[in-house]
Design a protein around this motif. Structure first.
Motif, PDB file in Angstrom:
ATOM      1  N   LEU A  67      14.073  -0.372  -0.027  1.00  0.00           N
ATOM      2  CA  LEU A  67      15.740   0.096  -0.419  1.00  0.00           C
ATOM      3  C   LEU A  67      16.050  -1.663  -0.288  1.00  0.00           C
ATOM      4  CD1 LEU A  67      16.845   2.862   2.274  1.00  0.00           C
ATOM      5  CD2 LEU A  67      16.740   2.705  -0.541  1.00  0.00           C
ATOM      6  N   GLN A  68      15.712  -2.682   0.597  1.00  0.00           N
ATOM      7  CA  GLN A  68      16.534  -3.914   0.307  1.00  0.00           C
ATOM      8  C   GLN A  68      15.805  -4.311  -1.095  1.00  0.00           C
ATOM      9  OE1 GLN A  68      15.494  -5.995   3.753  1.00  0.00           O
ATOM     10  NE2 GLN A  68      16.845  -5.053   4.829  1.00  0.00           N
ATOM     11  N   LYS A  69      14.793  -4.148  -1.677  1.00  0.00           N
ATOM     12  CA  LYS A  69      14.306  -4.479  -2.464  1.00  0.00           C
ATOM     13  C   LYS A  69      14.277  -3.989  -3.914  1.00  0.00           C
ATOM     14  CE  LYS A  69       9.964  -6.684  -0.168  1.00  0.00           C
ATOM     15  NZ  LYS A  69       8.616  -6.990  -1.050  1.00  0.00           N
ATOM     16  N   VAL A  70      14.426  -2.958  -3.698  1.00  0.00           N
ATOM     17  CA  VAL A  70      15.114  -1.686  -5.005  1.00  0.00           C
ATOM     18  C   VAL A  70      16.978  -2.104  -5.194  1.00  0.00           C
ATOM     19  CG1 VAL A  70      13.088  -1.007  -5.321  1.00  0.00           C
ATOM     20  CG2 VAL A  70      15.625   0.191  -3.928  1.00  0.00           C
ATOM     21  N   GLY A  71      17.807  -2.427  -3.925  1.00  0.00           N
ATOM     22  CA  GLY A  71      18.643  -3.874  -3.937  1.00  0.00           C
ATOM     23  C   GLY A  71      20.077  -2.169  -3.298  1.00  0.00           C
ATOM     24  N   GLY A  72      19.106  -1.067  -2.319  1.00  0.00           N
ATOM     25  CA  GLY A  72      20.178  -0.178  -1.942  1.00  0.00           C
ATOM     26  C   GLY A  72      20.246  -0.432  -1.393  1.00  0.00           C
ATOM     27  N   THR A 124       9.989   0.097   7.031  1.00  0.00           N
ATOM     28  CA  THR A 124       8.997  -0.657   5.748  1.00  0.00           C
ATOM     29  C   THR A 124      10.229   0.289   4.698  1.00  0.00           C
ATOM     30  OG1 THR A 124       7.046  -0.448   6.972  1.00  0.00           O
ATOM     31  CG2 THR A 124       6.749   0.266   4.214  1.00  0.00           C
ATOM     32  N   VAL A 125      11.143   1.234   5.056  1.00  0.00           N
ATOM     33  CA  VAL A 125      11.826   2.276   3.833  1.00  0.00           C
ATOM     34  C   VAL A 125      13.049   1.508   3.282  1.00  0.00           C
ATOM     35  CG1 VAL A 125      12.873   4.482   3.522  1.00  0.00           C
ATOM     36  CG2 VAL A 125      10.505   5.080   4.664  1.00  0.00           C
ATOM     37  N   GLN A 126      13.088   0.659   5.051  1.00  0.00           N
ATOM     38  CA  GLN A 126      14.146  -0.401   4.544  1.00  0.00           C
ATOM     39  C   GLN A 126      14.300  -1.459   3.457  1.00  0.00           C
ATOM     40  OE1 GLN A 126      14.877  -0.951   9.272  1.00  0.00           O
ATOM     41  NE2 GLN A 126      16.233   0.669   9.147  1.00  0.00           N
ATOM     42  N   ARG A 127      12.972  -1.899   3.843  1.00  0.00           N
ATOM     43  CA  ARG A 127      13.022  -2.597   2.981  1.00  0.00           C
ATOM     44  C   ARG A 127      12.824  -2.582   1.774  1.00  0.00           C
ATOM     45  NH1 ARG A 127       8.226  -3.653   7.025  1.00  0.00           N
ATOM     46  NH2 ARG A 127       8.907  -5.416   8.660  1.00  0.00           N
ATOM     47  N   SER A 133       0.953  -1.110   0.163  1.00  0.00           N
ATOM     48  CA  SER A 133       0.253  -0.084  -0.003  1.00  0.00           C
ATOM     49  C   SER A 133       0.609   1.322   0.060  1.00  0.00           C
ATOM     50  CB  SER A 133      -1.051   0.183   1.131  1.00  0.00           C
ATOM     51  OG  SER A 133      -0.231   0.743   2.185  1.00  0.00           O
ATOM     52  N   TYR A 134       2.157   1.319   0.425  1.00  0.00           N
ATOM     53  CA  TYR A 134       2.994   2.125   0.135  1.00  0.00           C
ATOM     54  C   TYR A 134       4.347   2.131  -0.798  1.00  0.00           C
ATOM     55  CZ  TYR A 134       2.457   3.074   5.594  1.00  0.00           C
ATOM     56  OH  TYR A 134       2.155   3.366   7.197  1.00  0.00           O
ATOM     57  N   PHE A 135       4.079   1.263  -1.550  1.00  0.00           N
ATOM     58  CA  PHE A 135       5.235   1.238  -2.568  1.00  0.00           C
ATOM     59  C   PHE A 135       4.843  -0.186  -3.510  1.00  0.00           C
ATOM     60  CE2 PHE A 135       8.100   2.263   1.575  1.00  0.00           C
ATOM     61  CZ  PHE A 135       8.504   3.368   0.646  1.00  0.00           C
ATOM     62  N   GLY A 136       3.530  -0.581  -3.065  1.00  0.00           N
ATOM     63  CA  GLY A 136       3.408  -1.545  -4.341  1.00  0.00           C
ATOM     64  C   GLY A 136       3.602  -0.082  -6.017  1.00  0.00           C
ATOM     65  N   ALA A 137       3.999  -1.287  -7.178  1.00  0.00           N
ATOM     66  CA  ALA A 137       3.804  -0.426  -8.894  1.00  0.00           C
ATOM     67  C   ALA A 137       2.643   0.464  -8.538  1.00  0.00           C
ATOM     68  CB  ALA A 137       3.539  -2.056  -9.437  1.00  0.00           C
ATOM     69  N   GLY A 138       3.070   1.765  -9.013  1.00  0.00           N
ATOM     70  CA  GLY A 138       2.288   2.570  -9.442  1.00  0.00           C
ATOM     71  C   GLY A 138       2.208   4.211  -8.354  1.00  0.00           C
ATOM     72  N   SER A 139       2.677   3.306  -7.440  1.00  0.00           N
ATOM     73  CA  SER A 139       2.130   4.089  -6.233  1.00  0.00           C
ATOM     74  C   SER A 139       2.638   5.578  -5.807  1.00  0.00           C
ATOM     75  CB  SER A 139       2.243   3.300  -4.450  1.00  0.00           C
ATOM     76  OG  SER A 139       3.501   3.099  -4.408  1.00  0.00           O
ATOM     77  N   GLU A 140       2.160   6.084  -6.102  1.00  0.00           N
ATOM     78  CA  GLU A 140       2.812   8.176  -5.634  1.00  0.00           C
ATOM     79  C   GLU A 140       4.066   7.811  -5.135  1.00  0.00           C
ATOM     80  OE1 GLU A 140       3.544  11.605  -7.356  1.00  0.00           O
ATOM     81  OE2 GLU A 140       1.682   9.820  -7.833  1.00  0.00           O
ATOM     82  N   LEU A 141       3.877   6.822  -3.589  1.00  0.00           N
ATOM     83  CA  LEU A 141       5.100   7.308  -3.244  1.00  0.00           C
ATOM     84  C   LEU A 141       6.307   6.555  -3.820  1.00  0.00           C
ATOM     85  CD1 LEU A 141       5.232   8.280   0.378  1.00  0.00           C
ATOM     86  CD2 LEU A 141       5.105   6.562   1.009  1.00  0.00           C
ATOM     87  N   ARG A 142       5.792   5.284  -3.951  1.00  0.00           N
ATOM     88  CA  ARG A 142       6.859   4.817  -5.258  1.00  0.00           C
ATOM     89  C   ARG A 142       7.590   5.608  -6.627  1.00  0.00           C
ATOM     90  NH1 ARG A 142       8.090  -0.924  -6.064  1.00  0.00           N
ATOM     91  NH2 ARG A 142       9.594  -1.024  -7.827  1.00  0.00           N
ATOM     92  N   LYS A 143       7.245   6.069  -6.937  1.00  0.00           N
ATOM     93  CA  LYS A 143       7.094   7.173  -7.809  1.00  0.00           C
ATOM     94  C   LYS A 143       8.552   8.547  -7.080  1.00  0.00           C
ATOM     95  CE  LYS A 143       2.953   7.250 -10.997  1.00  0.00           C
ATOM     96  NZ  LYS A 143       1.965   6.942 -11.152  1.00  0.00           N
TER      97      LYS A 143
END
Length: 159
Positions: free
Chosen positions: A154-159, A149-152, A104-114
């Motif tokens: 970053l881990q998922k996007v390889g940061g 949640t932000v740490q997760r 709900s925060y970082f799903g595909a197409g979410s504003e926060l993800r962008k």
């Protein structure tokens, strides 16, 4: 209608409730020790923490199953949180998990993800704290994810 504290207590999982009860037991032991020995708060906290680490504190045995050790600094923090916010102040993060999911925060197409991906393009080595600060500039506080949640993310996007 129950107040927010009661609502939060009702939503605690068993582990969160045990941590809350253990914190109360430790604070009770600290207050009892302080009063009986006429000690300053700091001295009573230090002695209570030391007694707990030696497994001689005036708490039930189950409390040792919840916490391996406790520092005087932790006792001070819990005492302040209880003084400032009552029982609600002692409910730890584990007991206050958001009902929102990661997606709900970082799903595909979410504003926060962008926003996060745009920030990462300019700051590829940023920390979770830096990214959280950047996100805070774009959304209301209640829409902000936790640092974990932000740490997760970053881990998922390889940061």
């Amino acid at each position: 209608m129950p107040d927010d504290s009661l609502r939060q207590l009702g939503r605690l999982e068993e582990g969160g409730f045990r941590r809350l009860a253990a914190r109360l037991a430790l604070l009770r032991a600290y207050a009892h020790h302080r009063e009986n020995e006429s000690l300053s708060g700091v001295q009573a906290q230090e002695e209570t923490a030391e007694a707990f680490d030696e497994r001689t504190a005036a708490v039930d045995d189950w409390v040792y199953d919840v916490y391996d050790s406790v520092t005087a600094r932790t006792l001070r923090r819990w005492a302040r949180q209880f003084r400032d916010d009552g029982l609600q102040g002692l409910i730890d993060r584990h007991g206050r998990r958001s009902e929102r999911s990661y997606d709900s925060y970082f799903g595909a197409g979410s504003e926060l993800r962008k926003v996060a991906l745009h920030y990462l393009a300019d700051h590829p080595d940023c920390t979770s704290t830096e990214l959280l600060d950047a996100l805070d500039e774009h959304v209301d506080e209640e829409e902000l994810p936790t640092r974990r949640t932000v740490q997760r993310f970053l881990q998922k996007v390889g940061g």
